[in-house]
Design a protein around this motif. Sequence first.
Motif, PDB file in Angstrom:
ATOM      1  N   TYR A  16       0.815  -1.226   0.000  1.00 17.50           N
ATOM      2  CA  TYR A  16       0.000   0.000   0.000  1.00 17.50           C
ATOM      3  C   TYR A  16       0.847   1.273   0.000  1.00 17.50           C
ATOM      4  CZ  TYR A  16      -4.270  -2.620   1.320  1.00 17.50           C
ATOM      5  OH  TYR A  16      -5.344  -3.461   1.361  1.00 17.50           O
ATOM      6  N   VAL A  51       2.391  -0.119   8.630  1.00 19.34           N
ATOM      7  CA  VAL A  51       1.790   0.332   9.893  1.00 19.34           C
ATOM      8  C   VAL A  51       2.432  -0.403  11.079  1.00 19.34           C
ATOM      9  CG1 VAL A  51      -0.381   1.225   8.954  1.00 19.34           C
ATOM     10  CG2 VAL A  51      -0.174  -1.209   9.464  1.00 19.34           C
ATOM     11  N   CYS A  76      -2.787   0.913  12.542  1.00 19.04           N
ATOM     12  CA  CYS A  76      -3.933   0.318  11.851  1.00 19.04           C
ATOM     13  C   CYS A  76      -5.084   0.330  12.852  1.00 19.04           C
ATOM     14  CB  CYS A  76      -3.614  -1.115  11.430  1.00 19.04           C
ATOM     15  SG  CYS A  76      -5.087  -2.020  10.923  1.00 19.04           S
ATOM     16  N   PRO A  77      -6.165   1.069  12.558  1.00 17.12           N
ATOM     17  CA  PRO A  77      -7.261   1.147  13.531  1.00 17.12           C
ATOM     18  C   PRO A  77      -7.834  -0.219  13.909  1.00 17.12           C
ATOM     19  CG  PRO A  77      -7.703   2.545  11.608  1.00 17.12           C
ATOM     20  CD  PRO A  77      -6.391   1.868  11.361  1.00 17.12           C
ATOM     21  N   MET A  78      -7.826  -1.159  12.958  1.00 14.05           N
ATOM     22  CA  MET A  78      -8.366  -2.486  13.280  1.00 14.05           C
ATOM     23  C   MET A  78      -7.538  -3.157  14.390  1.00 14.05           C
ATOM     24  SD  MET A  78      -9.185  -5.961  11.155  1.00 14.05           S
ATOM     25  CE  MET A  78      -8.681  -5.425   9.619  1.00 14.05           C
ATOM     26  N   ASN A 104      -3.271  -8.239  11.896  1.00 12.01           N
ATOM     27  CA  ASN A 104      -3.593  -6.845  12.218  1.00 12.01           C
ATOM     28  C   ASN A 104      -4.114  -6.765  13.661  1.00 12.01           C
ATOM     29  OD1 ASN A 104      -3.645  -7.289   9.359  1.00 12.01           O
ATOM     30  ND2 ASN A 104      -4.691  -5.348   9.053  1.00 12.01           N
ATOM     31  N   CYS A 162     -11.839  -3.518   9.100  1.00  7.42           N
ATOM     32  CA  CYS A 162     -11.057  -2.408   8.554  1.00  7.42           C
ATOM     33  C   CYS A 162     -11.995  -1.288   8.127  1.00  7.42           C
ATOM     34  CB  CYS A 162     -10.264  -2.908   7.344  1.00  7.42           C
ATOM     35  SG  CYS A 162      -9.665  -1.560   6.325  1.00  7.42           S
ATOM     36  N   PRO A 163     -11.832  -0.096   8.707  1.00  6.14           N
ATOM     37  CA  PRO A 163     -12.739   1.000   8.343  1.00  6.14           C
ATOM     38  C   PRO A 163     -12.647   1.385   6.863  1.00  6.14           C
ATOM     39  CG  PRO A 163     -11.023   1.750   9.882  1.00  6.14           C
ATOM     40  CD  PRO A 163     -10.846   0.271   9.730  1.00  6.14           C
ATOM     41  N   HIS A 165     -11.907  -0.731   4.140  1.00  8.41           N
ATOM     42  CA  HIS A 165     -12.566  -1.716   3.260  1.00  8.41           C
ATOM     43  C   HIS A 165     -14.046  -1.896   3.603  1.00  8.41           C
ATOM     44  CE1 HIS A 165      -8.350  -2.787   2.470  1.00  8.41           C
ATOM     45  NE2 HIS A 165      -8.786  -3.300   1.339  1.00  8.41           N
ATOM     46  N   GLU A 190     -11.195  -8.182   3.260  1.00  7.65           N
ATOM     47  CA  GLU A 190     -11.617  -7.279   4.340  1.00  7.65           C
ATOM     48  C   GLU A 190     -12.902  -6.542   3.956  1.00  7.65           C
ATOM     49  OE1 GLU A 190      -8.394  -4.672   5.378  1.00  7.65           O
ATOM     50  OE2 GLU A 190      -7.141  -6.321   6.068  1.00  7.65           O
ATOM     51  N   CYS A 250      -6.438   4.241   2.562  1.00 11.24           N
ATOM     52  CA  CYS A 250      -6.095   4.053   3.979  1.00 11.24           C
ATOM     53  C   CYS A 250      -5.132   5.177   4.357  1.00 11.24           C
ATOM     54  CB  CYS A 250      -5.435   2.700   4.205  1.00 11.24           C
ATOM     55  SG  CYS A 250      -4.812   2.546   5.898  1.00 11.24           S
ATOM     56  N   MET A 253      -1.841   4.235   5.989  1.00  9.90           N
ATOM     57  CA  MET A 253      -0.778   3.757   5.104  1.00  9.90           C
ATOM     58  C   MET A 253      -0.192   4.930   4.310  1.00  9.90           C
ATOM     59  SD  MET A 253       0.051   0.523   5.004  1.00  9.90           S
ATOM     60  CE  MET A 253      -0.491  -1.086   5.562  1.00  9.90           C
TER      61      MET A 253
END
Length: 295
Positions: A16, A51, A76-78, A104, A162-163, A165, A190, A250, A253
């Motif tokens: 990414y 990340v 990575c928020p996830m 993740n 994942c926010p 995807h 995702e 993202c 990324m």
Amino acid sequence: MELKRERDICILAHSYMCEEICEVADFTGDSYALSVKAKNAPQSTVIMCGVRFMAETVKMLSPQKKVILANPAAGCPMAEQFDKEVIGEVKKMYPDYAVVAYVNTTAELKTIADVCVTSSSAVKICRALPDKNILFIPDINLGTYVKNQVPEKNFKLLSGGCPTHAKIEKSDVLTAKSAHPAALFLVHPECRPEVVALADYVGSTSGIMDFAEKSDGKEFIIGTENSIVQHLQFKCPEKKFYPLSKDLVCHNMKITTLPDVLSCVLGRGGEEIVMDEKLRVQAVKCIERMIELGG
Ligand code: 13P
Ligand code: SF4
């Protein structure tokens, strides 16, 4: 290039990253390939352009190396969605379920997982696990995809994801397909199940790139972070690549820039990953098991 060799530095870049970072990297790939490369890289310093959980994975596998996250703000928020205490409580509810953690996740959460998976290895590893019952954390979309591919096992899923995807809807796919009716639709797992259901190919970032490069198809709608559209267009100028949505970006990324990477090489930037040895020893077990089962 010369400078990184002189300083015994290996630059790893997730797919990414932007084209210019990929160009200076020693290796570019999906999160599974980066984990394997990290384990085998001979250099004493690794700069991770990706990340935080990716840099943590490198440190876990190579504690003797200096590992630098190119931009300390890249998270990575996830990976932060569930902490060890919450998952510890869920585990108590399902004591006979093996905990399969998407890579993740934080190092701390990995300490209570039985095995780690990435998007490219999840199906293979869930099939190969001796356990019949699987508690898959945290991504409900990847979990649903794996569950559908491995019907012989029992899955419990949580509601993480994942926010980037997960915001893509079926209507986005229908719009893209009607604009490009001849294009094949390639998607990352995702994405939501109703989006994945419309795909011609489902796979990791590297899986999507390999498929598009080898395919006889001439046009592709890309259902993952939009940097992959650029990389593919660069690699295969004779083919056409369309983003599934302009919102498939993202920002975590995208935060890492080429000047960040240069600062790290010069020893002036990034963040060195420091990990408590007890935590590392506990957390690395599920990553090593992933590499063992993933091949
Ligand atoms: P890959 O395993 O495909 O590299 O995915 C990592 C990721 O963060 C996708 O959003
Ligand atoms: Fe995390 Fe999603 Fe970004 Fe991948 S695309 S790093 S899962 S927020």
